[in-house]
Write an enzyme that holds these catalytic residues in place. Structure first.
Site, PDB file in Angstrom:
ATOM      1  N   TYR A   1       0.842  -1.190   0.000  1.00  0.00           N
ATOM      2  CA  TYR A   1       0.000   0.000   0.000  1.00  0.00           C
ATOM      3  C   TYR A   1       0.881   1.246   0.000  1.00  0.00           C
ATOM      4  O   TYR A   1       0.611   2.219  -0.695  1.00  0.00           O
ATOM      5  CB  TYR A   1      -0.936   0.007   1.220  1.00  0.00           C
TER       6      TYR A   1
ATOM      7  N   ASN B   1     -12.820  -1.148  -4.523  1.00  0.00           N
ATOM      8  CA  ASN B   1     -12.594  -1.509  -5.918  1.00  0.00           C
ATOM      9  C   ASN B   1     -13.825  -2.208  -6.497  1.00  0.00           C
ATOM     10  O   ASN B   1     -14.242  -3.259  -6.020  1.00  0.00           O
ATOM     11  CB  ASN B   1     -11.369  -2.425  -6.018  1.00  0.00           C
TER      12      ASN B   1
ATOM     13  N   CYS C   1      -6.471  -5.596  -7.231  1.00  0.00           N
ATOM     14  CA  CYS C   1      -6.194  -5.192  -5.848  1.00  0.00           C
ATOM     15  C   CYS C   1      -5.633  -6.342  -5.017  1.00  0.00           C
ATOM     16  O   CYS C   1      -5.015  -6.098  -3.975  1.00  0.00           O
ATOM     17  CB  CYS C   1      -7.439  -4.595  -5.208  1.00  0.00           C
ATOM     18  N   HIS C   2      -5.807  -7.578  -5.468  1.00  0.00           N
ATOM     19  CA  HIS C   2      -5.226  -8.713  -4.731  1.00  0.00           C
ATOM     20  C   HIS C   2      -3.702  -8.659  -4.745  1.00  0.00           C
ATOM     21  O   HIS C   2      -3.055  -9.280  -3.914  1.00  0.00           O
ATOM     22  CB  HIS C   2      -5.727 -10.046  -5.305  1.00  0.00           C
TER      23      HIS C   2
ATOM     24  N   GLU D   1      -1.273 -16.732  -9.639  1.00  0.00           N
ATOM     25  CA  GLU D   1      -0.339 -15.945 -10.426  1.00  0.00           C
ATOM     26  C   GLU D   1       1.118 -16.281 -10.136  1.00  0.00           C
ATOM     27  O   GLU D   1       1.989 -16.017 -10.958  1.00  0.00           O
ATOM     28  CB  GLU D   1      -0.555 -14.449 -10.169  1.00  0.00           C
TER      29      GLU D   1
END
Length: 133
Positions: free
Chosen positions: A58, A81, A89-90, A118
């Protein structure tokens, strides 16, 4: 409402590929940002630039947006979001590599699953490489 450049079938195919663990760039999907303040627009744009399999804190996003002390404000933007996956946002973590929050259904459990999808190297003890304190 998500406005898109590609067809619905192309977006559906991208979502299928994402679920299969293939790197997908949702950059061509246009989103409605009229509800966002200028700072929030910068945060969303910065978040969309985080590459597949990478994370930012952040604080890193706050600094990238010109407000290095605004990590909590970045968290609020991410919590609101409207376009998960399109605005990934993850991929945004708390300082020290902690997961932070995740307001989507299933919360942090889903955030872990998306990060693991990912990056096979992801584990519950995963830490970002260079957190900003």
């Amino acid at each position: 409402m998500v406005k898109q450049v590609a067809s619905d079938s192309a977006l559906a195919e991208d979502l299928r590929r994402f679920a299969d663990g293939e790197p997908v760039d949702f950059g061509r999907v246009l989103i409605d940002e009229r509800h966002l303040a200028p700072f929030a627009r910068r945060v969303v744009a910065a978040c969309r630039r985080i590459p597949w399999g990478q994370t930012r804190s952040y604080g890193q996003l706050a600094a990238e947006c010109g407000s290095p002390a605004a990590a909590r404000a970045v968290g609020q933007v991410m919590a609101r979001n409207r376009y998960p996956l399109v605005v990934p946002c993850h991929r945004v973590l708390a300082s020290g590599g902690r997961l932070g929050g995740f307001s989507a259904p299933q919360g942090l459990r889903l955030k872990r699953r998306l990060l693991a999808l990912e990056s096979p190297a992801f584990s519950p003890d995963f830490r970002i490489e260079s957190p900003i304190a």
